[in-house]
Structures are given as structure tokens and as C-alpha cells.
Enzyme design. Structure first.
Site, PDB file in Angstrom:
ATOM      1  N   CYS A  66       0.808  -1.223   0.000  1.00  0.00           N
ATOM      2  CA  CYS A  66       0.000   0.000   0.000  1.00  0.00           C
ATOM      3  C   CYS A  66       0.840   1.271   0.000  1.00  0.00           C
ATOM      4  O   CYS A  66       0.612   2.176  -0.812  1.00  0.00           O
ATOM      5  CB  CYS A  66      -0.999   0.003   1.146  1.00  0.00           C
ATOM      6  N   HIS A  85      -2.944   0.969   6.886  1.00  0.00           N
ATOM      7  CA  HIS A  85      -3.188   0.919   5.450  1.00  0.00           C
ATOM      8  C   HIS A  85      -3.380   2.329   4.904  1.00  0.00           C
ATOM      9  O   HIS A  85      -3.906   3.202   5.602  1.00  0.00           O
ATOM     10  CB  HIS A  85      -4.433   0.077   5.164  1.00  0.00           C
ATOM     11  N   HIS A 112      -5.896   1.463  -4.053  1.00  0.00           N
ATOM     12  CA  HIS A 112      -4.979   0.937  -3.037  1.00  0.00           C
ATOM     13  C   HIS A 112      -4.502  -0.451  -3.409  1.00  0.00           C
ATOM     14  O   HIS A 112      -5.035  -1.087  -4.314  1.00  0.00           O
ATOM     15  CB  HIS A 112      -5.664   0.935  -1.664  1.00  0.00           C
TER      16      HIS A 112
END
Length: 186
Positions: A92, A144, A156
């Protein structure tokens, strides 16, 4: 001998091309947002953010356009823990760092936790604008990061075995784990 230079008009070809590209990206987002949405359950309703207008930070339309173009072009790239290139795959934070480095020249920190300390904090999903970084976690612990593209969607690199993808930020999982956004383009 060269002919005398002609005064440039206010709309240079480069500027026109950037705005045309922004228009195409926004049209694609509109098309994506207007398609029927898959519900996680029979009780789920359409995303409330799908009808929000796509917005960019003031004076940053060209930079946001470049960020969105890079982000959307990477959808489908394999996930790879620690990865930060299209050839090697992305995790990510590697994805977000690659997008911003190549679209704007910005060097972002390597981890989502470090990125979470940059820029203006955006508390609510409805206050997000295209190009904002979005952070997810549990009880304030960031785990994240993604790039908000507008109309309730973000790009993402979600997990091992997956690929870079576009998801609804207010979907069942992401809504429950959303911590805040950060505006790094100002």
C-alpha cells in the site's frame, strides 16, 4: 533568420492537454460511479459518496490530474509486500509513494504510519477531495493507505495475493476502519 515570435495565448497546448486529460479522468470516474454497485449484502445501500462531486484542492487541478492518471493506470498491478514499482508489485505505501513521486516529484515517507503524519488532517469522508491520502486502521493505529480518487472511491494495494484496485471508501470494511485523510497537495 527566425520569424518573429508570436505571442502565446493564455491557453498553451500543454495547459489544454492537461485540462483535457483531467476531463477524461473525471468522465471515467463519473462512468465508474454511475455503474450499478455491488452490495455486500441485501441490506446494503448505494454509497452515499457516489453522488458527491469530484473535487480537487484549490489551484491543484493539474497535479491531481497527474496523480489520478497514475493511480488508475496501476489498477491490476500485483500486490507484493515491500514492493514499490509496477514491475515488482506494490504494497500500500509503496503504491502511494510511487504515484506521488512519479506524478508530482514528491518524496513521501516509506510507511503508511509515517505518511499519516504529513499534511492537513481531513476527519470526515465527505470532506475528502481527489488526491487526498486515506488512512485505515484500528483505534488510531494506522495499518493501510490509499489515494482518494473522488466520488467515494479510492485506489490501493490491499493484500497479499491481490492486485491494486479501486474500492468504495464507505464499503462495509473500509468504512469501519477509516481513520482520516491527509491533504498533501495544497
Amino acid at each position: 533568420m527566425n520569424p518573429p515570435s508570436v505571442a502565446r495565448s493564455a491557453a498553451s497546448p500543454t495547459r489544454i492537454a492537461r485540462f483535457a486529460l483531467l476531463a477524461v479522468v473525471l468522465a471515467l470516474l463519473t462512468a465508474c460511479a454511475s455503474a450499478p454497485r455491488r452490495n455486500a449484502s441485501a441490506l446494503a445501500t448505494e454509497s452515499a459518496l457516489a453522488n458527491e462531486p469530484a473535487r480537487a484542492p484549490d489551484g491543484q487541478a493539474a497535479a491531481v490530474n497527474d496523480v489520478l492518471f497514475r493511480a488508475m493506470a496501476l489498477v491490476g498491478t500485483p500486490y507484493h509486500w515491500g514492493g514499490n514499482t509496477p514491475a515488482g508489485g506494490f504494497d500500500c505505501s509503496g503504491l502511494v509513494g510511487y504515484i506521488y513521486r512519479n506524478a508530482t516529484g514528491m518524496q513521501l515517507p516509506r510507511t503508511s504510519g509515517e505518511m499519516a503524519d504529513m499534511g492537513e488532517k481531513i476527519r470526515g469522508m465527505t470532506a475528502l477531495v481527489s488526491g487526498d491520502l486515506v488512512f485505515f486502521g484500528n483505534h488510531g493505529r494506522i495499518s493501510h493507505v490509499g489515494v482518494y480518487v473522488g466520488k467515494g472511491r479510492f485506489v490501493h494495494a490491499p493484500n497479499s495475493g491481490g492486485t491494486v484496485r479501486l474500492d468504495d471508501i464507505d464499503g462495509p470494511y473500509w468504512r469501519d476502519h477509516f481513520e482520516y485523510g491527509r491533504r498533501v497537495l495544497d
